[in-house]
Design a protein around this motif. Structure first.
Motif, PDB file in Angstrom:
ATOM      1  N   VAL A 110       0.824  -1.218   0.000  1.00  0.00           N
ATOM      2  CA  VAL A 110       0.000   0.000   0.000  1.00  0.00           C
ATOM      3  C   VAL A 110       0.857   1.267   0.000  1.00  0.00           C
ATOM      4  N   LYS A 111       2.134   1.147   0.298  1.00  0.00           N
ATOM      5  CA  LYS A 111       3.012   2.317   0.272  1.00  0.00           C
ATOM      6  C   LYS A 111       3.513   2.618  -1.150  1.00  0.00           C
ATOM      7  N   LEU A 112       3.291   1.671  -2.080  1.00  0.00           N
ATOM      8  CA  LEU A 112       3.809   1.846  -3.431  1.00  0.00           C
ATOM      9  C   LEU A 112       2.901   2.751  -4.261  1.00  0.00           C
ATOM     10  N   GLU A 113       3.504   3.438  -5.224  1.00  0.00           N
ATOM     11  CA  GLU A 113       2.739   4.292  -6.133  1.00  0.00           C
ATOM     12  C   GLU A 113       1.810   3.420  -6.970  1.00  0.00           C
ATOM     13  N   ARG A 114       0.595   3.906  -7.206  1.00  0.00           N
ATOM     14  CA  ARG A 114      -0.453   3.218  -7.973  1.00  0.00           C
ATOM     15  C   ARG A 114      -0.983   1.969  -7.269  1.00  0.00           C
ATOM     16  N   PHE A 115      -0.690   1.799  -5.983  1.00  0.00           N
ATOM     17  CA  PHE A 115      -1.217   0.663  -5.227  1.00  0.00           C
ATOM     18  C   PHE A 115      -2.145   1.172  -4.136  1.00  0.00           C
ATOM     19  N   GLY A 116      -3.443   0.937  -4.298  1.00  0.00           N
ATOM     20  CA  GLY A 116      -4.379   1.207  -3.216  1.00  0.00           C
ATOM     21  C   GLY A 116      -4.636  -0.078  -2.446  1.00  0.00           C
ATOM     22  N   GLU A 117      -5.551  -0.001  -1.480  1.00  0.00           N
ATOM     23  CA  GLU A 117      -5.837  -1.184  -0.662  1.00  0.00           C
ATOM     24  C   GLU A 117      -6.404  -2.325  -1.505  1.00  0.00           C
ATOM     25  N   LYS A 118      -7.300  -1.958  -2.444  1.00  0.00           N
ATOM     26  CA  LYS A 118      -7.938  -3.001  -3.252  1.00  0.00           C
ATOM     27  C   LYS A 118      -6.913  -3.730  -4.129  1.00  0.00           C
ATOM     28  N   LYS A 119      -6.059  -2.977  -4.786  1.00  0.00           N
ATOM     29  CA  LYS A 119      -5.060  -3.597  -5.656  1.00  0.00           C
ATOM     30  C   LYS A 119      -4.085  -4.442  -4.846  1.00  0.00           C
ATOM     31  N   ALA A 120      -3.709  -3.947  -3.665  1.00  0.00           N
ATOM     32  CA  ALA A 120      -2.798  -4.698  -2.800  1.00  0.00           C
ATOM     33  C   ALA A 120      -3.426  -6.018  -2.372  1.00  0.00           C
ATOM     34  N   ASN A 121      -4.688  -5.975  -1.951  1.00  0.00           N
ATOM     35  CA  ASN A 121      -5.376  -7.199  -1.523  1.00  0.00           C
ATOM     36  C   ASN A 121      -5.546  -8.182  -2.678  1.00  0.00           C
TER      37      ASN A 121
END
Length: 669
Positions: free
Chosen positions: A481-492
């Protein structure tokens, strides 16, 4: 007399075997049996000093010739008018119909039939004109100017699909065909040739117009026949009858020849030929359309240059020339460095080409391309893949030098040359290698980690220090979630996909590892046979080579891969982190079927089943499906656009099913 009778019997027997092997693609005996008979004949010829005119030993090529003798054809060899658009073809057909109608209006008591058509392939080789007198081949020549050609009898005799004698013995006939070099033969020849041949067309023409017949023999040419241009004793009512005559007299007639009553069917057939063009093992540059009725041909006659009853439909070129502008170097998953050529943009097979493959540094040197920058080169495009540079147009080393790199273009690590290839051995810290390894590991046929794209793999390498596939299983939500273009949904979503991949089966896991020289079919064979990862990792080359689809090179690659401590550590780490690499499920016993116990190869496009469905159905019936044709193969299923695998199967005498309806019927029996 006994020796002569034995020689006559051997010549007849060997020519029969040659006819079945080279013309019918239906071998009657093994190579070993053929060679034993051939050696017996050679020994008798040496003992007696006699060589019969139609002896197969005469096909190896004789002494160097001093020059070509002119040959005047008994009947003219006409060129064909050419069409490159449907409109041109329709205009030609309308003219044929108009001429027939005009004749019929003036000759109502003896009208011509409505036109019917034959469609044949237009081979891209060298025209041959063969003369037979009383059943014996007495001359062979090039087309020349259509009236006079060059005598090339010694060269043509080396082509094993050309009959030296024929059953028809009633006078003299001239038969036209095309001398070609099969693409698979060209590729095999170039593997060991000191001077690789640039393309199949030039290879065939150069061999037949070579004053040394032994050179012709080395190229292992082929020939297809399509016309009887002259006969002093036989006439034909239509084209089909003429083709039957050629077949009955042991001439090789191409399997594609179609007859139509309706010209709209002709147009449809041309489209189908273009679709399957890339799957053929020889070059064609179009198709030929002819009126089938011979009396109609006679009435329609000729212009100054062309017959009015035939036309050639030219396809877009698959080969052309352009300027080689520059070469760059790309790094692959295994560290292999591949040259990519940038060429002056050129239209080829319907697309604009700017990039071409050069394969490797060995390829550049073999094709005389080391000093080719800024010069004109041949390029070829087929199967919708990136075009390949075949060679320089001239043999002079008159261009700029292609400089081979000493260090990796991505990481600067010193390169190592293995055979024809350059390799970067910095697998721990070379970005392109690591990113492509991770992307391959996550691909659908491997661990099927959805959302892990090339761009994501690159981001994980740069920002989370992901250097090997095992590192994926240690990624946390907080890191993502700390990465650019990564929100919670994409991370999960990514973490769920990574977690789900832990349950992938053994074959998928093996494919994901990227073992050199292995594909999906090979990893499935390994999984089905050993059913355990540890057993595969400890298997010997001898054990592996007992399996279908696995030869010496593949076996060595597998053993070397699993002996690597780096690979062993990565695999153990993944297993500790929960990757299961599950063994295949035990199959319930299958009932006996046509396919039970057979090793089967699928090639070409099937329309009633997907490749995966066909594989699943075959395996359910007790077959082993592998990816390559070898002597271990029992059966080949050839769909549309089947290419080199089909050719190899026929060369090895392996049974082939080319009718998809028959294949489906056997599956359901």
């Amino acid at each position: 007399m006994d020796a002569m009778q034995t020689m006559e019997r051997l010549v007849e027997q060997l020519n029969q075997y040659n006819y079945h092997y080279y013309t019918l693609d239906q071998p009657l005996v093994s190579d070993k049996e053929y060679d034993a008979l051939y050696d017996q004949l050679t020994a008798l010829e040496a003992e007696t000093g006699i060589v019969l005119p139609d002896s197969p030993t005469g096909r190896v090529g004789g002494e160097l010739l001093k020059g070509f003798e002119p040959h005047r054809h008994l009947a003219p060899l006409w060129s064909l008018d050419k069409a490159q658009t449907e409109e041109h073809l329709i205009n030609w057909n309308n003219r044929v119909i108009r001429l027939i109608d005009d004749y019929n209006s003036k000759n109502p008591d003896n009208p011509l039939p409505s036109p019917t058509y034959v469609v044949e392939l237009k081979f891209d080789g060298l025209t041959l004109n063969l003369t037979y007198t009383d059943g014996k081949l007495v001359q062979a020549s090039t087309r020349g100017n259509g009236v006079v050609g060059e005598g090339i009898l010694a060269q043509v005799k080396t082509i094993k699909s050309v009959p030296l004698t024929i059953p028809y013995r009633e006078g003299t006939i001239e038969v036209q065909g095309e001398g070609i070099m099969n693409l698979s033969v060209l590729a095999k020849y170039n593997e060991t040739a000191a001077e690789p041949l640039k393309n199949a067309r030039n290879a065939a023409a150069g061999a037949l117009r070579n004053l040394n017949p032994r050179t012709t023999a080395e190229r292992k040419l082929n020939a297809y026949f399509y016309n009887v241009g002259y006969s002093d004793n036989i006439q034909f009512t239509d084209h089909r009858q003429m083709m039957d005559f050629l077949k009955d007299n042991r001439f090789k007639v191409n399997t594609y020849i179609e007859y139509f009553d309706d010209f709209t069917q002709v147009m449809k057939a041309l489209g189908q030929i273009q679709e399957r063009r890339d799957s053929l093992d020889y070059l064609i540059d179009g198709a030929v359309i002819k009126v089938t009725d011979m009396r109609t041909r006679e009435v329609l006659g000729y212009t100054d240059k062309f017959p009015r009853w035939a036309i050639a439909y030219k396809f877009e070129a698959e080969e052309t020339t352009t300027i080689l502008e520059s070469v760059s170097w790309n790094v692959g998953r295994t560290g292999k460095i591949t040259p990519l050529a940038r060429v002056e943009p050129v239209e080829l097979a319907g697309v604009t080409v700017q990039n071409c493959t050069l394969n490797n540094v060995g390829d550049i040197e073999r094709k005389n391309l080391k000093f080719a920058l800024g010069t004109r080169v041949f390029i070829r495009r087929s199967n919708d893949v990136i075009p390949e540079i075949l060679g320089k147009v001239t043999d002079e080393q008159d261009g700029g030098e292609i400089v081979f790199p000493d260090t990796c273009p991505a990481c600067g690590f010193p390169l190592e040359q293995r055979g024809a290839h350059l390799f970067c051995n910095n697998r721990f810290d070379c970005k392109p290698q690591i990113v492509t390894r991770i992307t391959h590991f996550a691909s659908r046929d491997a661990m099927d980690i959805e959302t892990l794209s090339d761009k994501t793999a690159e981001q994980l390498f740069e920002e989370l220090d992901i250097h090997e596939p095992a590192d994926l299983y240690e990624i946390t939500f907080e890191q993502l979630v700390k990465l650019e273009r990564f929100g919670e949904k994409k991370a999960n979503n990514l973490l769920d996909a990574i977690n789900k991949s832990k349950g992938r089966d053994l074959a998928s896991f093996l494919y994901a590892l990227g073992i050199p020289n292995t594909g999906k079919s090979t990893t499935k064979v390994l999984a089905d046979h050993f059913r355990d990862l540890k057993a595969i990792m400890s298997a010997t080359e001898e054990e592996l080579m007992q399996l279908p689809d696995i030869g010496g090179i593949v076996a060595e690659s597998i053993v070397t891969f699993f002996a690597d401590p780096f690979m062993q550590a990565g695999i153990h780490k993944m297993l500790e982190l929960g990757v299961e690499a599950k063994a295949p499920e035990e199959r319930s016993p299958v009932k006996d079927s046509f396919f039970t116990g057979k090793t089967v190869v699928l090639t070409g496009t099937l329309h009633q089943l997907s490749r995966d469905e066909a594989t699943e159905r075959l395996e359910a019936l007790g077959a082993k499906v592998t990816g390559s044709v070898s002597k271990k193969t029992d059966l080949v299923i050839a769909g549309e656009k089947a290419g080199s695998k089909l050719t190899k199967a026929k060369d090895l005498g392996i049974p082939v099913i080319e009718d998809e309806n028959e294949f489906v019927r056997l599956l359901t029996e």
